[in-house]
Design an enzyme around this catalytic site. Sequence first.
Site, mmCIF file in Angstrom:
data_model
loop_
_atom_site.group_PDB
_atom_site.id
_atom_site.type_symbol
_atom_site.label_atom_id
_atom_site.label_comp_id
_atom_site.label_asym_id
_atom_site.label_seq_id
_atom_site.Cartn_x
_atom_site.Cartn_y
_atom_site.Cartn_z
ATOM 1 N N GLY A 183 -9.710 12.192 9.121
ATOM 2 C CA GLY A 183 -8.429 11.694 9.605
ATOM 3 C C GLY A 183 -7.325 11.994 8.610
ATOM 4 N N HIS A 207 20.665 28.518 13.082
ATOM 5 C CA HIS A 207 19.842 29.703 12.817
ATOM 6 C C HIS A 207 20.157 30.220 11.420
ATOM 7 C CE1 HIS A 207 17.765 33.506 13.497
ATOM 8 N NE2 HIS A 207 18.833 34.128 12.994
ATOM 9 N N THR A 240 0.818 -1.216 0.000
ATOM 10 C CA THR A 240 0.000 0.000 0.000
ATOM 11 C C THR A 240 0.846 1.258 0.000
ATOM 12 O OG1 THR A 240 -1.871 -1.071 1.091
ATOM 13 C CG2 THR A 240 -1.695 1.316 1.332
#
Length: 462
Positions: A181, A439, A45
């Site tokens: 969902g 950063h 799947t």
Amino acid sequence: MANDASTVFDLVILGSGSGGYAAALRGAQLGLDVALIEKNKAGGTCLHNGCIPAKALLHAGEIADQARESEQFGVKATFEGIDMPAVQKYKDEVVTGLYKGLQGLIASRKVTYIEGEGKLSSPTSVDVNGQRVQGRHVLLATGSVPKSLPGLEIDGDRIISSDHALHLDRVPKSAIVLGGGVIGVEFASAWKSFGSEITIIEGLKHLVPVEDENSSKLLERAFRKRGIKFNLGTFFEKAEYTQDGVRVTLADGKTFEAEVLLVAIGRGPVSQGLGYEEQGVAMDRGYVLVDEYMQTNVPTISAVGDLVPTLQLAHVGFAEGILVAERLAGLKTVPIDYDGVPKVTYCHPEVASVGLSEAKAKEVYGADKVVALKYNLAGNGKSKILKTSGEIKLVQVKDGAVVGVHMVGDRMGEQVGEAQLIYNWEALPAEVAQLLHAHPTQNEALGEAHLALAGKPLHAHD
């Protein structure tokens, strides 16, 4: 039925989805003689009808949104529409490339691959193609299929499943998505990016109801801004054809109409007619029951993946398959902590989490022992650059470890790797706070949230 070979394999695996092929690859790596039986295509799947093709569609939708919104970044671009056959070609190329790679892996590990529809014929054998394949141990890994509701017939035309939705040759003008969902919100998100008018029907109180309630509310707010409609808290009653589409009626009498209805209420196990019950394997509602080491009540039979009542995620299947292979090879194995499994919903914005929700943590530890902190992505430089909004929510046992990390925002799925380390290594906020986060990155937001939880916020208000 005669055995087709004199060899008795160490492990016979029925199903080559995520759990099955992971067990085959790891078992062969550890010296086990493995037979892998599959009636369709290796990869199951996830590779062919789930994770990979769905995320390709979502990425195409993201590109469409970026083209529409390019001027806010000073870039002049023209969005002319969606070429669905070309989108399908792109998606199929991704899947085909990964499929070929997987076939190569299976061959290189000397796994005996058998094409055909198998059936469990004894506690140590599987019948396939008129032959009996014998093994010292059998692993059931037959996966799942889309579910429907009583009286709701999926016709593949106006009323479709996720399998059909992945292969549509057009963009529906409008769609009702039954189920809020993971599957439902991902298709709703992709189709909205493609230009569809979307309404989600969810019988429970929130979208993505298994997530922390704060994440659900943030996603609902974002979907409203995107123009994705949804109806919460009322269950489906019936669906009927109109002249050119589908009408859905809810239990309170409210009706909705659209060109197509996507039934996205989850997936059910593939176990019927495969000989499991006849061989004494304990079952519940079609699921195969297993212990923490994935072993059934029949000592020579194990089961993994969507076939068992654990989280229906490809990476869970990988882990369960590896666990079985290592157990059979005699290695020391540790049961999977399913709370420690990272979860990502790849809609726009993304929802990612690991660990306990705030509500669950209060159940486990007591309401007075749980601390929660929210860090808004508005304080994160890279998120500002990307023009995404959202939050990171941390759930901590008071004066103890972080037991839940819940994130909403674009690209948050890429941050869940560190989040799972924080949860699984039982990190204290102060321990994460002392680590340097580059950063400007979105990953920095995780560090900032822990700085704040440790009592020394930097780019956040006290």
